[in-house]
Design an enzyme around this catalytic site. Structure first.
Site, mmCIF file in Angstrom:
data_model
loop_
_atom_site.group_PDB
_atom_site.id
_atom_site.type_symbol
_atom_site.label_atom_id
_atom_site.label_comp_id
_atom_site.label_asym_id
_atom_site.label_seq_id
_atom_site.Cartn_x
_atom_site.Cartn_y
_atom_site.Cartn_z
ATOM 1 N N ALA A 69 18.220 -1.742 -41.539
ATOM 2 C CA ALA A 69 18.890 -0.473 -41.841
ATOM 3 C C ALA A 69 18.020 0.700 -41.406
ATOM 4 O O ALA A 69 16.824 0.545 -41.152
ATOM 5 C CB ALA A 69 19.160 -0.366 -43.343
ATOM 6 N N TYR A 134 23.360 9.550 -44.048
ATOM 7 C CA TYR A 134 23.018 8.165 -44.424
ATOM 8 C C TYR A 134 24.206 7.500 -45.123
ATOM 9 O O TYR A 134 24.628 6.398 -44.746
ATOM 10 C CB TYR A 134 21.779 8.190 -45.332
ATOM 11 C CG TYR A 134 21.430 6.862 -45.957
ATOM 12 C CD1 TYR A 134 20.869 5.834 -45.208
ATOM 13 C CD2 TYR A 134 21.661 6.634 -47.315
ATOM 14 C CE1 TYR A 134 20.543 4.611 -45.802
ATOM 15 C CE2 TYR A 134 21.337 5.420 -47.910
ATOM 16 C CZ TYR A 134 20.774 4.416 -47.146
ATOM 17 O OH TYR A 134 20.466 3.206 -47.735
ATOM 18 N N LYS A 138 26.525 4.404 -43.730
ATOM 19 C CA LYS A 138 26.522 3.135 -44.467
ATOM 20 C C LYS A 138 27.965 2.744 -44.844
ATOM 21 O O LYS A 138 28.331 1.574 -44.765
ATOM 22 C CB LYS A 138 25.665 3.232 -45.732
ATOM 23 C CG LYS A 138 24.161 3.330 -45.493
ATOM 24 C CD LYS A 138 23.543 2.097 -44.873
ATOM 25 C CE LYS A 138 23.439 0.927 -45.809
ATOM 26 N NZ LYS A 138 22.716 -0.225 -45.176
HETATM 27 N N1 LIG Z 1 15.447 1.857 -49.871
HETATM 28 C C1 LIG Z 1 16.344 2.256 -50.792
HETATM 29 O O1 LIG Z 1 16.044 3.009 -51.729
HETATM 30 C C2 LIG Z 1 17.770 1.756 -50.712
HETATM 31 C C3 LIG Z 1 18.703 2.226 -51.640
HETATM 32 C C4 LIG Z 1 20.007 1.758 -51.562
HETATM 33 C C5 LIG Z 1 20.359 0.847 -50.586
HETATM 34 N N2 LIG Z 1 19.440 0.421 -49.683
HETATM 35 C C6 LIG Z 1 19.845 -0.534 -48.646
HETATM 36 O O2 LIG Z 1 19.156 -1.757 -48.876
HETATM 37 C C7 LIG Z 1 18.926 -2.413 -47.629
HETATM 38 C C8 LIG Z 1 17.461 -2.796 -47.518
HETATM 39 O O3 LIG Z 1 16.697 -1.599 -47.581
HETATM 40 P P1 LIG Z 1 15.107 -1.606 -47.415
HETATM 41 O O4 LIG Z 1 14.565 -0.546 -48.297
HETATM 42 O O5 LIG Z 1 14.620 -3.003 -47.519
HETATM 43 O O6 LIG Z 1 14.988 -1.105 -45.906
HETATM 44 P P2 LIG Z 1 13.641 -0.946 -45.038
HETATM 45 O O7 LIG Z 1 12.465 -1.295 -45.851
HETATM 46 O O8 LIG Z 1 13.740 0.378 -44.358
HETATM 47 O O9 LIG Z 1 13.827 -2.134 -43.963
HETATM 48 C C9 LIG Z 1 14.745 -2.072 -42.923
HETATM 49 C C10 LIG Z 1 14.201 -2.906 -41.789
HETATM 50 O O10 LIG Z 1 15.155 -2.874 -40.712
HETATM 51 C C11 LIG Z 1 14.426 -2.678 -39.510
HETATM 52 N N3 LIG Z 1 15.271 -2.153 -38.440
HETATM 53 C C12 LIG Z 1 15.484 -0.859 -38.104
HETATM 54 N N4 LIG Z 1 16.277 -0.794 -37.011
HETATM 55 C C13 LIG Z 1 16.553 -2.070 -36.652
HETATM 56 C C14 LIG Z 1 17.321 -2.646 -35.608
HETATM 57 N N5 LIG Z 1 17.942 -1.903 -34.690
HETATM 58 N N6 LIG Z 1 17.380 -3.986 -35.520
HETATM 59 C C15 LIG Z 1 16.740 -4.768 -36.413
HETATM 60 N N7 LIG Z 1 16.011 -4.282 -37.430
HETATM 61 C C16 LIG Z 1 15.923 -2.944 -37.553
HETATM 62 C C17 LIG Z 1 13.329 -1.710 -39.928
HETATM 63 O O11 LIG Z 1 12.322 -1.626 -38.950
HETATM 64 P P3 LIG Z 1 11.509 -0.221 -38.815
HETATM 65 O O12 LIG Z 1 10.860 -0.007 -40.146
HETATM 66 O O13 LIG Z 1 10.554 -0.521 -37.704
HETATM 67 O O14 LIG Z 1 12.539 0.822 -38.506
HETATM 68 C C18 LIG Z 1 12.870 -2.359 -41.232
HETATM 69 O O15 LIG Z 1 11.956 -3.395 -41.017
HETATM 70 C C19 LIG Z 1 19.421 -1.460 -46.548
HETATM 71 O O16 LIG Z 1 20.706 -1.816 -46.160
HETATM 72 C C20 LIG Z 1 19.460 -0.106 -47.242
HETATM 73 O O17 LIG Z 1 20.410 0.763 -46.672
HETATM 74 C C21 LIG Z 1 18.140 0.838 -49.725
#
Ligand SMILES: NC(=O)c1ccc[n+]([C@@H]2O[C@H](COP(=O)([O-])OP(=O)(O)OC[C@H]3O[C@@H](n4cnc5c(N)ncnc54)[C@H](OP(=O)(O)O)[C@@H]3O)[C@@H](O)[C@H]2O)c1
Length: 292
Positions: A69, A134, A138
Site C-alpha cells: 500500500a 488516501y 483505498k
Molecule cells: N498504517 C496504518 O496506520 C494503517 C491504517 C489503516 C489501514 N492500513 C492499511 O493496512 C495495510 C498495511 O499497512 P502497513 O502499515 O503495513 O503498510 P506499510 O508498512 O506502509 O507497508 C506497505 C508495503 O508495501 C510496499 N509497496 C509500496 N508500493 C508497492 C508496490 N508497487 N508493489 C509492491 N509493494 C509495494 C511498501 O514498500 P515501500 O515502503 O518501499 O514503499 C511497504 O513495504 C495497508 O493496506 C494500509 O492501507 C494501514
C-alpha cells in the site's frame, strides 16, 4: 495452498512473515517492491500487470494477501497519481489476475473510507465518504478487488502499529524521550490495531476458508490519539514528557482525517470466532517487544 504475500516488508507484511512460520501447512511467496538484504523474498511491483501475471502463473498461486500500500496519508495529497497506482490500480491487477484463475484474495483497507461523522461504531455496510486522497484511493481499490475477484475478503483496519517500520507508537516513544512537552490531538477518536493481531485474523480466515465480503478489524476499545499517547508513555516508562491535548485545528495536516472512525467488528468475530484483544493489552505486548 500457495499464498502470495505482497508488501511483505511493511508492518503487516512482517507480521504475516512471522505467522507463516507458525503455519507451515501452506507455501508462502514473499514479495515487495524493495527487498532488504538478508530477506528471502522476491521483487514484485504490484502495479505491473505483466509481472504479477507471470509471478502468479509460475508459482501456481491460489491466494493473494495484499499487504502492499501507499500509506503516507499526508504526502498522498500532493502525490495522487502514485497513491492511486498503488492503492487502486495494484489491488485491481492482483484481483483480476487471481480471480481469472479461480483463486482467492485478502485485501486490507482503511477506516479512512469513512468521513467520521458517526457517533457509534461503523458497520461494513454503512455509507462511505472518504475525505482524503488516501481514503479515496483505498475505497476505489476495494471496488476493484470486488469486481476482479469474487472470492475476496476486504478487511478495513485502523491506526496500525507494530515493532516494524514507522508508526505512531514508535514516534510517540521517541518524542517522549526527546521532548519535555508534546501536544497531541484529543478530538479524533478511534481504535488502534496491533498488526500482529490483524495478521492472526487474516491467517484464521485463510485456514477456516474465505467468506467473501467486507469486514472490519481493529483491537477492542475506543480512545483518542491523546489518551493513546498517555498510555504509550505510561507503559514505556516515560515520565518526563508532559502531554497536552490539542484540537484538530491546532495541528494542521495536509490530509483531513475522520473525527470518529471506530470500526464495528461484530461481523468478523461472528464469522470466524475471533477473540479480539483489548488495545491496551496488545500495546503492552508490542512495547515489551520494542524494549527487548
Ligand atoms: N498504517 C496504518 O496506520 C494503517 C491504517 C489503516 C489501514 N492500513 C492499511 O493496512 C495495510 C498495511 O499497512 P502497513 O502499515 O503495513 O503498510 P506499510 O508498512 O506502509 O507497508 C506497505 C508495503 O508495501 C510496499 N509497496 C509500496 N508500493 C508497492 C508496490 N508497487 N508493489 C509492491 N509493494 C509495494 C511498501 O514498500 P515501500 O515502503 O518501499 O514503499 C511497504 O513495504 C495497508 O493496506 C494500509 O492501507 C494501514
Amino acid at each position: 495452498m500457495n499464498i502470495l504475500i505482497t508488501g511483505c516488508n511493511g508492518q503487516l507484511g512482517n507480521e504475516m512473515q512471522l505467522l507463516a512460520k507458525a503455519n507451515p501447512q501452506h507455501q508462502y511467496f514473499l514479495t515487495d517492491i524493495i527487498i532488504p538484504e538478508g530477506l528471502k523474498a522476491s521483487v514484485l511491483d504490484a502495479t505491473k500487470k505483466e509481472d504479477v501475471e507471470k509471478f502468479v502463473e509460475e508459482n501456481n498461486i491460489d491466494c493473494i494477501v495484499n499487504c502492499a500500500a501507499y500509506t503516507a496519508v499526508d504526502k498522498a495529497e500532493s502525490d495522487k497519481s502514485l497513491c492511486e497506482k498503488i492503492n487502486t490500480d495494484a489491488p485491481g491487477i492482483l484481483a483480476e489476475v487471481i480471480g481469472k484463475r479461480g483463486g482467492s484474495m485478502i485485501h486490507v483497507s482503511t477506516d479512512y473510507v469513512f468521513d467520521g461523522t458517526n457517533h457509534t461504531p461503523y458497520k461494513e455496510e454503512q455509507a462511505t465518504c472518504p475525505n482524503s486522497v488516501y481514503g479515496i484511493t483505498k475505497l476505489a481499490g476495494e471496488k476493484k478487488v470486488q469486481a476482479g475477484c469474487k472470492n475476496s475478503m476486504i478487511i478495513r483496519t485502523a491506526w496500525l502499529y507494530s515493532i516494524y517500520g514507522n508508526n505512531f507508537v514508535k514516534t510517540m516513544i521517541r518524542l517522549g524521550k526527546e521532548k519535555s512537552e508534546l501536544g497531541v490531538i484529543f478530538d479524533q477518536i478511534g481504535t488502534p490495531t496491533y498488526a500482529r493481531d490483524l495478521a492472526v485474523a487474516i491467517m484464521t480466515a485463510i485456514n477456516k476458508g474465505i467468506v467473501p465480503g467486507i469486514y472490519h478489524f481493529s483491537n477492542e476499545g475506543v480512545i483518542s490519539w491523546y489518551d493513546f499517547t498517555k498510555a504509550i508513555h505510561r507503559i514505556a516508562g516515560i515520565k518526563n514528557c508532559k502531554v497536552r491535548p490539542l484540537h484538530t485545528d491546532e495541528y494542521p495536516t495536509a490530509a483531513a482525517r475522520p473525527h470518529y472512525s471506530v470500526l464495528d467488528k461484530t461481523k468478523i468475530k461472528n464469522t470466524y470466532g475471533i477473540e479480539v484483544p483489548y488495545w491496551e493489552d496488545s500495546l503492552t505486548e508490542c512495547i515489551a517487544l520494542l524494549n527487548k
